[in-house]
Design an enzyme around this catalytic site. Structure first.
Site, mmCIF file in Angstrom:
data_model
loop_
_atom_site.group_PDB
_atom_site.id
_atom_site.type_symbol
_atom_site.label_atom_id
_atom_site.label_comp_id
_atom_site.label_asym_id
_atom_site.label_seq_id
_atom_site.Cartn_x
_atom_site.Cartn_y
_atom_site.Cartn_z
ATOM 1 N N GLY A 177 0.769 -1.324 0.212
ATOM 2 C CA GLY A 177 -0.173 -0.156 0.077
ATOM 3 C C GLY A 177 1.069 1.566 0.166
ATOM 4 O O GLY A 177 0.248 1.589 -0.976
ATOM 5 N N TRP B 292 2.190 1.942 -3.229
ATOM 6 C CA TRP B 292 1.087 2.195 -4.186
ATOM 7 C C TRP B 292 1.348 3.237 -4.544
ATOM 8 O O TRP B 292 0.800 4.332 -5.409
ATOM 9 C CB TRP B 292 -0.424 1.733 -4.056
ATOM 10 C CG TRP B 292 -0.965 2.084 -4.244
ATOM 11 C CD1 TRP B 292 -2.135 1.618 -5.609
ATOM 12 C CD2 TRP B 292 -1.962 3.407 -4.193
ATOM 13 N NE1 TRP B 292 -3.093 2.383 -6.270
ATOM 14 C CE2 TRP B 292 -3.036 3.590 -5.286
ATOM 15 C CE3 TRP B 292 -1.968 4.817 -3.658
ATOM 16 C CZ2 TRP B 292 -3.809 5.017 -5.537
ATOM 17 C CZ3 TRP B 292 -2.458 5.721 -3.781
ATOM 18 C CH2 TRP B 292 -3.966 5.805 -4.706
ATOM 19 N N HIS B 293 2.266 4.197 -3.225
ATOM 20 C CA HIS B 293 1.448 6.133 -3.605
ATOM 21 C C HIS B 293 2.942 6.571 -4.089
ATOM 22 O O HIS B 293 2.471 7.612 -4.493
ATOM 23 C CB HIS B 293 2.092 6.633 -1.590
ATOM 24 C CG HIS B 293 0.681 5.871 -1.496
ATOM 25 N ND1 HIS B 293 0.268 4.936 -0.562
ATOM 26 C CD2 HIS B 293 -0.648 6.683 -0.908
ATOM 27 C CE1 HIS B 293 -1.212 5.284 -0.270
ATOM 28 N NE2 HIS B 293 -1.239 6.600 -0.668
ATOM 29 N N GLY B 294 4.119 5.634 -4.570
ATOM 30 C CA GLY B 294 5.398 6.147 -4.951
ATOM 31 C C GLY B 294 6.103 5.160 -5.107
ATOM 32 O O GLY B 294 6.394 5.079 -4.233
ATOM 33 N N PHE C 16 0.316 10.078 -7.654
ATOM 34 C CA PHE C 16 -0.109 8.768 -7.324
ATOM 35 C C PHE C 16 -0.753 8.353 -8.394
ATOM 36 O O PHE C 16 -0.684 6.974 -7.842
ATOM 37 C CB PHE C 16 -0.576 8.834 -5.391
ATOM 38 C CG PHE C 16 0.491 9.038 -5.034
ATOM 39 C CD1 PHE C 16 2.233 9.402 -4.917
ATOM 40 C CD2 PHE C 16 -0.547 10.131 -4.377
ATOM 41 C CE1 PHE C 16 2.502 9.977 -3.923
ATOM 42 C CE2 PHE C 16 0.921 10.772 -2.947
ATOM 43 C CZ PHE C 16 1.594 10.931 -3.399
#
Lengths: 358, 466
Positions: free
Chosen positions: B325, B328-330, B466
């Site tokens: 997770g 997923w943001h970067g 993102f």
């Protein structure tokens, strides 16, 4: 929902009204600015230049002068460059400098010169760090910059629509609101922002300027006597204070690559039209330079900008000199008006080194 | 195109709405899909629409074929095609650069000069919103494969589900069962906008973004710019300021998206429920970016075994979910560290849940806020060196020191205001927008006018990256 709609509508209408009033006030001054710009002849100077909207005045002057041979693009740090320093007398020389000039200013001025077919033979660029700072809002010459970036070959309907949209957006712009409020405040106090009416009466022969601030017909600036004759100690204190507390353009520096690309496009266009380009970074007062060199954030930002310009100049084979460190010329402490504005003696050496290429 | 731009508010939205109000059936769906693609084409680069259209076409087709196919092996192969396509695009645009940089750094650390310079091949621009629409279509395909959802036969409706512009670029991450039935309904009935609830919620979001998030960003960014010389006061102010900035930025965007959805008669899912009022790390993740949390729970955590396994395995599942997770943001290992931090907080909280519950609620909330806020260091820092530097400054070991400047004073005031809003004010979706008293309406209008005037200085939304 009625309270919401009415309040929002009323507040936005008030913003638009203030901006329209500001625009009306500015338009009223326009005619007077045009008259002064047209009346100013070789050997004369305009007094009270501090009160004039410089960008408006330059636009008007470009309409009045003949095609120059040599021009200078830069900020107030280049405005001391007069024709005599370059060895080209007015009207063959013209200084396009203006306070806190940005790349957008350069493009705007160039676009006007180009449209009027006043292509110079040589352009000297004085490049300040802030011209690439993303924190500095452009806000000027929107129509000219739009036209230039759109290809500047013709003024298409799309360009016109985009220009009209950008100007319509200004009706609710915070920056324009601030400027309009300032104008209206002054107008209400009977102190016109563009005191061109007063200036018109104050066009004098250069020798009669005396200790007053004035703008020569070749676009170069004469500082007032009080500023010119400050003691070296005063100047030094001022320089250190500026570097330590002001340098904000560097402390808050965020490099804007779009501006570098715009400068590159400008240089390419000048080249394509046969204009010879030289560029330099102007010097700082030695005391200010020492403070800046010791302050990592300022130093880092300055280095980033210097490297970017040097790379661009090398890529485009534009003769370029980095004179940020005054020792590179060399200019001494007594050759500055303050922390950032070199005196003519320093500028003369600078220009000599620039043209000799050593 | 930004929601907080005059181009969007004066040109795009009124035109899109005006035409949509006059359409029904397939033409309405076509119009929504078309305008959404136009919106996306102005979200950065026009070519952003290419990977989105590829995803849309491939997943539309694969879902139908999966539904028609009986043989499990063939169904699995079809699912694999979709997963490979979706995750392949995401991997190329988002993670290949990170992988290449990591490999090159590893090779360089071994003293071997890099010969390939592979990072240049992967130095590509990340299409805005790719993480969002990829996850949306993934959940759709997986649900069709599981037999939990029917395949959508109407291509235009499916394209509308993927690209519906209010949620396209930064969520809320909307699942097929939340959106496709609503698209079906409005195709029949017309869009029937909820004007008041939509416009007022949009304005609340706009004010959060322009008046709070952007102002905080303007004051926090200089503090965190290299070389980041911070004394303890500035380090804590920057941390609290950033925690509030990212909340107001992202929740403001979500409010605007939900408000816009309402103008088209569509209710998008809630994405934030006052996360800084959370009383535990678990509670925080039920309130922060709720649609992503739910997605990760349903398609990753539960797939890994969820809670139906040994405590040790459960902890591994939780850590894996949170690390992925985070990533997923970067595409940066600092995001993995951010996920690890949250995974650890969740594991520790689970292990000590009883002792935690015995503490007063105020203590629980304050400690949760502190822990979640500390995690933002990894999220905001670009390198582990910067993160370490920031943590050192928070501990009072920073190099800087300084006077009480106007900027520090302004940031302090905004932080106090932000904390009061996040801790005491009701959530945006709890506001009685349909029955807002006249005085409050006028107050919101004044704030909106201020936001509109300041909008030219608005930055992009943080979650666009993102």
């Amino acid at each position: 929902m009625r309270a919401f709609t009415l309040t929002l509508g009323a507040l936005l209408a008030a913003v638009v009204a203030v901006n329209l009033a500001g625009a009306w006030n500015a338009a009223r001054d326009e005619a007077r600015v045009q008259a002064v710009a047209a009346a100013l002849g070789p050997g004369e100077a305009v007094l009270g230049y501090r009160n004039v909207d410089e960008r408006r005045f330059q636009r008007a002057r470009l309409g009045a002068i003949p095609r120059p041979q040599v021009v200078v693009f830069g900020s107030s740090r280049a405005m001391q460059i007069a024709g005599a320093l370059v060895g080209v007398a007015a009207p063959k020389f013209y200084n396009l400098g203006m306070s806190a000039a940005t790349v957008e200013d350069f493009v705007g001025l160039w676009e006007i010169l180009r449209r009027q077919d006043k292509i110079p033979e040589r352009a000297i660029f004085s490049l300040d760090p802030w011209i690439f700072n993303a924190e500095t809002e452009p806000g000027h010459w929107a129509r000219e910059v739009d036209a230039f970036t759109a290809g500047h070959s013709r003024w298409t309907i799309i360009d016109a629509a985009r220009g009209a949209w950008n100007r319509a957006k200004e009706l609710v712009s915070y920056e324009v609101l601030r400027e309009s409020a300032r104008r209206l405040r002054r107008a209400l106090r009977s102190r016109p922002v563009a005191a061109a009416g007063a200036a018109e009466a104050a066009i004098v022969a250069e020798p009669a300027v005396g200790d007053r601030q004035a703008l020569r017909a070749d676009g170069s600036l004469i500082y007032d006597g009080a500023f010119q004759h400050r003691s070296p100690l005063q100047v030094q204190e001022d320089a250190v204070h500026w570097a330590a507390t002001n340098g904000p353009n560097l402390v808050r520096f965020r490099f804007n690559p779009e501006r570098l690309r715009l400068l590159e496009a400008l240089w390419r266009d000048l080249r394509a039209r046969g204009v010879e380009i030289v560029a330099y970074i102007p010097p700082y007062h030695p005391a200010a330079w020492r403070v800046m060199a010791a302050e990592p954030r300022q130093h880092e930002a300055l280095d980033e900008m210097r490297a970017a310009i040097a790379a661009l100049a090398a890529r485009m084979k534009v003769p370029f000199r980095d004179f940020a460190d005054p020792a590179a010329i060399p200019c001494t402490a007594d050759e500055f008006f303050d922390g950032v504005h070199p005196r003519p003696s320093c500028l003369e050496k600078l220009l000599r080194r620039l043209s000799s290429g050593d | 195109m930004l929601f907080s731009s005059l181009e969007f508010l004066i040109l795009f939205l009124p035109l899109t709405l005006a035409v949509a109000l006059r359409l029904r059936g397939q033409p309405l769906l076509r119009w929504i899909a078309f305008t959404s693609v136009v919106f996306y084409a102005f979200a950065g680069h026009w070519w952003f629409i290419v990977p989105m259209l590829v995803t849309t076409v491939v997943d539309y087709w694969v879902a139908i074929v999966i539904e028609r196919t009986q043989a499990p092996a063939r169904r699995r192969a079809l699912l694999a095609i979709s997963l490979a396509g979706n995750l392949g695009l995401l991997a190329y645009f988002k993670y290949a650069g990170l992988l290449a940089r990591t490999v090159e750094a590893g090779v360089a650390a071994l003293g071997v000069p890099s010969m390939l310079h592979v990072t240049r091949w992967f130095d590509v621009i990340l299409p805005a919103g790719i993480s969002f629409y990829t996850f949306q279509t993934l959940s759709y395909i997986i649900d069709v494969w599981r037999g939990a959802a029917p395949a959508e036969r109407n291509f235009v409706r499916f394209a509308g589900f993927v690209s519906f512009f209010p949620h396209l670029v930064a969520g809320p991450l909307t699942r097929h069962h939340q959106l496709i039935p609503q698209l079906t309904r409005i195709a029949t009935t017309g869009i029937s906008p909820r004007w008041r609830a939509g416009i007022l919620l949009f304005c609340v979001g706009l004010c959060k973004k322009v008046l709070l998030a952007d102002r905080l960003g303007n004051l926090v960014d200089p503090l965190l710019a290299p070389p980041m010389e911070l004394d303890a006061l500035r380090a804590w102010l920057a941390l609290a300021g950033y925690a509030l900035q990212i909340y107001f930025d992202f929740s403001g965007y979500s409010d605007m998206a939900i408000g816009l959805g309402r103008l088209f008669g569509i209710e998008l899912p809630q994405n934030f429920n006052s996360p800084y009022k959370a009383a535990s790390p678990s509670d925080f993740w039920r309130r922060w970016h709720m649609t992503l949390s739910a997605w990760l729970r349903d398609y990753l955590y539960i797939t890994l075994g969820g809670n139906r396994c040994s405590p040790a395995r459960r902890r591994v599942n939780l850590m894996t979910t949170m690390i992925l997770g985070g990533l997923w943001h970067g595409a940066n290992w600092t995001f993995a560290a951010w996920g690890t931090w949250h995974g650890l907080m969740l594991v520790l909280h689970q292990a000590n849940a009883e002792r935690w519950e015995r503490r007063p609620v105020v203590w629980q909330r304050n400690v949760t806020f502190l822990l979640m806020t500390l995690g933002w260091v990894f999220f905001r820092a670009e390198t582990f060196g910067q993160a370490a530097h920031w943590f050192a400054a928070l501990a009072g070991l920073g190099a800087g020191g300084g006077a009480w400047t106007p900027d520090v004073a302004a940031l302090s005031a905004l932080v106090v205001l932000g904390i009061l809003i996040t801790r005491l004010a009701p959530n945006s979706l709890e506001l009685p927008l349909e029955q807002l008293p006249a005085l409050r309406q006028a107050g919101l209008a004044a704030a909106t006018a201020m936001a509109l005037v300041l909008m030219n200085y608005s930055s992009k939304f943080l979650y666009f990256q993102f």
